[in-house]
Design an enzyme around this catalytic site. Structure first.
Site, PDB file in Angstrom:
ATOM      1  N   ASP A  32      59.262   1.550 104.243  1.00 32.00           N
ATOM      2  CA  ASP A  32      58.808   2.949 104.241  1.00 32.00           C
ATOM      3  C   ASP A  32      57.513   3.103 105.036  1.00 32.00           C
ATOM      4  OD1 ASP A  32      60.801   3.729 102.418  1.00 32.00           O
ATOM      5  OD2 ASP A  32      59.474   3.667 100.676  1.00 32.00           O
ATOM      6  N   TYR A  69      58.958  12.324 103.151  1.00 30.51           N
ATOM      7  CA  TYR A  69      58.153  12.045 101.956  1.00 30.51           C
ATOM      8  C   TYR A  69      56.927  12.943 101.875  1.00 30.51           C
ATOM      9  CZ  TYR A  69      55.553   9.415  98.467  1.00 30.51           C
ATOM     10  OH  TYR A  69      54.843   9.041  97.352  1.00 30.51           O
TER      11      TYR A  69
END
Lengths: 239, 239, 239, 239
Positions: free
Chosen positions: D137, D231
């Site tokens: 990520d 995100y």
């Protein structure tokens, strides 16, 4: 989808507020026990008597987690419009939490962290063996590993449910990812998240120095049975 | 059993209050030194001049450990009815504490934790060798391992007493379980709990990087003798 | 020996008060960086312009370390009667501190701890190799090991002085015991105590995962020279 | 060079103040996450719309890092005279920060620490493999190692820029030295510093207990793409 807040019964509205308070406050326990850094990790709690749960917003600092910032979702993980916090995005793990609530009706709380030692076992895809009595008490045996799955569909939620259904453990180590824990409510799931890191760390250090002594299965069974029934105050066992 | 509080003499009543205060406050030291998580761990203290001790309630948060929540027990581990806290269950380790107080009259305090590195040695059933002077000071030699025993009868208490009777160490690592420590009073037992984790961690890390240098037995003897007699202020040695 | 406080000149009295304040406050840094547990560890500071130093009392809690509890000693380690704190015993390591002040006139501060990773190297009697630039900056090379010596005569002080005299390092790992650090004043010695644990921990973890890359000696020399002369604000380099 | 403060436009003056506030406050995050000891480590932030950046003074305690103590520099690392803090020396790593700002125009923040596990990998000159999803990520693959370089010329800055240009990772482990991180602004670079230590520690512990399971490259790519775009809240992704 309308932008107006639904009209909840007074009982449900009160339940929602209680769960908002609990979920907001319980994030502090993740910080206290060093399970999260920055904005990582998330706690959710099911609203008793409704097909709803409350979860942390995505990418928001732990210093800003007030009850009114928590986000109310339905069991498909959709934000309920017009409710406090609904202008923000819920945690990027919301779909996994929702999947668990849909498929495990007894689960009232879900927690996800990237706590160090639990993730270390997950990166090897290795279950944590049950060699300490505190682990027998709390989890009734080893902590299992769930499949590798990435965000984008139901695969994380499905992996959690398939691994934990019928398992004594309230914690699963999703491979290469980290722990998800479940519980009777949000607090119980947070306790499981605290304990899974504690046992992951202890058994890691125990094993790096030599062979571990197994606990006989009948002792594990006995400890688990006692802890579920006796420990703690009255009906609040295990919490 | 009557539900009325017994009539204690003023001296005993004052002693009980002092021990309640000490035991409640000393739980904070377990938190400060990272020896416990959630509601785990427990401290007890004998009431001087009476067949009584004070212990933590079972499954109660460390944030709620006020003196009036501590529980007064007799030396069989039975709660004294009608006293503050007597509506709650005492720690699930109460029977083990009581066994120690019955069989070791000089012991005034008992502590149990699941601190990480002490439990790691316990999961291997391995005693901690005395290779650092602080350990010679405090424990006078290695930290011994006690037998595997589970909650339900006297076997934990018996294992503690058999291992520590006549031993210099105030700490025992119960196999697969964790450390129990004893002391002249609750504070002394808490100090032993803090020190056993400190030496468990230090010797763990020392040994993972290569062979350890032993300390000659006569130096261990000399350090232990000095520390028991000289260290600290006046009669309060070792505390 | 008289029980009356000596009559210090106003300048010396002011210096004593400054060192009392510094030494009391600096113990808080040992706690902040996790270098000590319970009452372990001690900081001392020389009084400029006098044959005196100030040190922590023995066996007193870190919560009670106010300036007036610090103890004033002469360079033989004898408590100066009639001064604040003189009714208590000084740290059991006072003789070692005194020996250093007598034999190393440039040293203005001494610190001793049992910090975890520094003690781990000491339990193996192994010096810490200089493989990180922060260590070259601060210590100019490896951290040396001093001899095994126990309390009771001058052997600890002598071991510190023999090991550190003419050495770049302000830290020595006394075998099976732990680190002693020296500095231009108490704060500088505390900084060395903080840094020796930091490098002990980092190099420990670095080496457990594979071979370390050495830093060329000329780079170590260059980093050490720069740090002593340039780093920090003006004349307060290294502090 | 004149000693008078330059006349900044109101917009630039306001930007400078915002960056001063941010940089001062963000140093607290380095302390909170245990990435720094004593006065080590530094954060800087570029002033939007100007060839300026704000950085920590050299060798100053983390307790004294108020906005007005931060130091304003041009992109050659020269202190802007007559501005708050300009009577102090900037961080000894200022030249490296300046080099990054000159050569990487999209970088708005730079952070340097000596955090334990990141330095441990750096002491072996070993990149951190991408075996956990949080690392995919955040960094999109492994954390690379930069060349050995010491303070005194442009070699540290050049090593950072050469290693990170065109690389997904916002963190580089400078060999034998430690991590430098970059970001869209100071906060983003601090987040990278927090995360690089988190993954350095987790992967260290994971690997010491057995072989790691690799993450397929297409999963890494997918996680990285999602995290950069989805995100967090709206446009503030990743922060």
């Amino acid at each position: 989808m309308s932008n107006e807040a639904p009209a909840f019964s007074p009982e449900i509205a009160a339940s929602i507020q209680t769960v908002r308070d609990d979920v907001a406050r319980l994030h502090g326990e993740l910080v206290r026990y060093g399970l999260v850094v920055w904005t990582g990790g998330n706690v959710s709690g099911r609203v008793p008597g409704a097909d709803l749960f409350v979860i942390k917003p995505s990418g928001v600092s732990y210093d800003d987690l007030a009850p009114e910032n928590m986000i109310l979702c339905d069991l498909d993980g959709a934000v309920i419009p017009g409710t406090p916090g609904s202008d923000r995005s819920p945690s990027s793990d919301t779909a996994a939490h929702a999947y668990v609530y849909r498929h495990m009706p007894d689960v009232g709380g879900v927690v996800h962290t990237h706590s160090t030692f639990a993730v270390a076992w997950a990166a090897r895809g290795e279950e944590i063996p049950c060699v300490i009595t505190a682990m027998a008490d709390e989890f009734g045996g080893p902590i299992p590993v769930g499949p590798f799955a990435i965000i984008g569909d139901d695969s994380i939620g499905r992996g959690i449910v398939q691994t934990l259904s019928g398992h004594r453990s309230r914690a699963v180590l999703m491979q290469n990812h980290g722990p998800f824990t479940i519980g009777a409510d949000a607090k119980d799931a947070v306790k499981a998240a605290v304990m899974v890191e504690d046992v992951a760390r202890t058994v890691h250090h125990a094993r790096e120095a030599g062979p571990l002594i197994p606990i006989p299965q009948e002792a594990i069974d006995s400890l688990f049975a006692r802890y579920q029934n006796v420990y703690g105050q009255n009906s609040d066992a295990r919490r």
